[in-house]
Design an enzyme around this catalytic site. Structure first.
Site, short mmCIF file in Angstrom:
data_model
loop_
_atom_site.label_atom_id
_atom_site.label_comp_id
_atom_site.label_asym_id
_atom_site.label_seq_id
_atom_site.Cartn_x
_atom_site.Cartn_y
_atom_site.Cartn_z
CB CYS A 1 -6.06 -26.34 6.66
SG CYS A 1 -6.72 -26.41 8.35
N GLY B 1 0.99 3.74 2.20
CA GLY B 1 1.28 4.33 3.51
C GLY B 1 0.28 5.38 3.92
CG ASP C 1 -5.77 -5.79 1.60
OD1 ASP C 1 -5.43 -5.49 2.77
OD2 ASP C 1 -6.32 -4.99 0.83
N GLY D 1 -11.36 3.50 0.42
CA GLY D 1 -12.33 4.23 1.24
C GLY D 1 -13.57 3.45 1.60
CG ASP E 1 -0.23 -0.02 2.53
OD1 ASP E 1 0.99 0.20 2.55
OD2 ASP E 1 -0.89 -0.23 3.55
#
Length: 371
Positions: A305, A92, A265, A215, A90
């Site tokens: 898993c 920052g 993410d 946002g 990203d």
């Protein structure tokens, strides 16, 4: 370098391939978050085992610690953390703008105090691009002003217009630095559909190879976030990858894919795992609850898993209650594996033209709940 190939559409849901300098990614994709250069409670082999294709690093935190001098000695973040697949960083901006009582915003950038030692620091589009160039992330993000969800129309318009000016500066700096990776632009506009479209149209002139929706998931009610996805998803350019930043729950991922999103993410699967909150096909399970004390079953009997194949709910309950590090690791392996399985199933469903059927079954199963 970035090459995006769209293979198939089913409604707005998309199946694609994203080629980057450190490898190829099948989309839609979920990116585990490695804030400080590590996905909490996971090592790179764990990430390979759960079939993570790409991880996220945080520009702000890595800039503060360990700093560019250290990471630069390793040729970038990949060499420093021992990860050979793609990384997205990203800009920052989100973290800096979160320091509302410690920062000053101007057209040039943002001045703020380091929360570590109180040093006065300055972040601008040019500095963000320099940091991300040293990190050598496969995908970098423009610096934008993170507009709060409750912003008025006038505040949101003023904010998005500055973000567009910063987009231009970010792209110029990125190119001047001869960064060989890809830079994404970010669509802002708060909760106003027309401003979101204005932001998107403004970004078109810079021809970023990918676009993110920013946002959202910043405190607004869930129906508002979904309303924005319904508005923005259909108008994002078809030939570019679409990234929804910081989202979200399993249901959010499915809703996003259904409305044209390719990349996600979120810290939720890792953070919830450390708090004993586990995601399963049949709803969520709180491993700390006393009812699991003698339960010999795995978290999810359908899950492949490492945690589910080898350990009981009773053991995981014990690890959580005693604060053992292994508990956090096994819980995290499970949650991230579950997210990767959801994405793989959605990719297959879109390929087969059966996404709507898969989506209906997914919601039916999740609503059933665990026992």
């Amino acid at each position: 370098m970035l090459k995006f190939t769209l293979h198939k559409k089913d409604g707005l849901a998309r199946r694609g391939t994203l080629e980057l300098n450190h490898g190829k990614i099948e989309t839609p994709v979920f990116m585990p978050v490695g804030t400080y250069g590590s996905v909490k409670a996971m090592n790179p082999q764990n990430l390979h085992d759960i079939k993570a294709q790409i991880i996220l690093g945080n520009t702000y935190h890595l800039w503060l610690r360990p700093g560019l001098e250290v990471i630069g000695q390793f040729g970038g973040l990949h060499g420093f953390i021992g990860w050979d697949k793609p990384i997205l960083t990203d800009s920052g901006g989100f973290q800096v703008f979160s320091l509302s009582d410690m920062r000053k915003l101007t057209e040039e950038g943002c001045t703020f105090k380091s929360p570590i030692n109180g040093d006065k620091l300055f972040l601008s589009p040019e500095i963000s691009m320099k940091i991300q160039t040293v990190l050598n992330s496969d995908i970098a993000m423009q610096l934008d002003e993170c507009t709060p969800g409750e912003a008025t129309r006038e505040q949101a318009r003023k904010s998005l217009q500055m973000s567009l000016r910063w987009a231009e500066r970010s792209k110029k700096a990125f190119e001047d630095l001869k960064n060989p990776n890809a830079l994404f632009g970010i669509v802002q506009g708060a909760m106003y559909e027309d401003l979101r479209e204005e932001s998107l149209r403004g970004l078109e002139q810079f021809d970023f190879p990918g676009l993110a929706v920013g946002g959202l998931s910043v405190g607004e009610p869930k129906p508002e976030m979904y309303r924005m996805l319904r508005a923005v998803g259909p108008i994002l350019p078809e030939h570019k990858p679409h990234y929804l930043m910081g989202v979200g729950t399993p249901e959010d991922l499915v809703y996003g894919v259904a409305h044209g999103i390719d990349m996600f993410d979120c810290v939720m699967p890792t953070r919830n795992a450390r708090n004993g909150w586990l995601f399963t096909r049949f709803g969520d399970l709180k491993i700390k609850n006393a009812k699991h004390k003698l339960d010999k079953r795995p978290i999810d009997e359908s899950c492949t898993c490492y945690a589910c194949q080898n350990f009981s709910r009773a053991y995981l309950h014990h690890l959580h209650r005693t604060g053992e590090i292994l508990g956090a690791q096994l819980n995290t392996i499970h949650n991230l594996h579950f997210y990767q399985v959801i994405m793989a199933e959605m990719r297959e469903a879109v390929e087969q033209g059966k996404f709507a059927d898969w989506q209906a079954r997914f919601h039916e199963n999740r609503a059933r709940g665990t026992d």
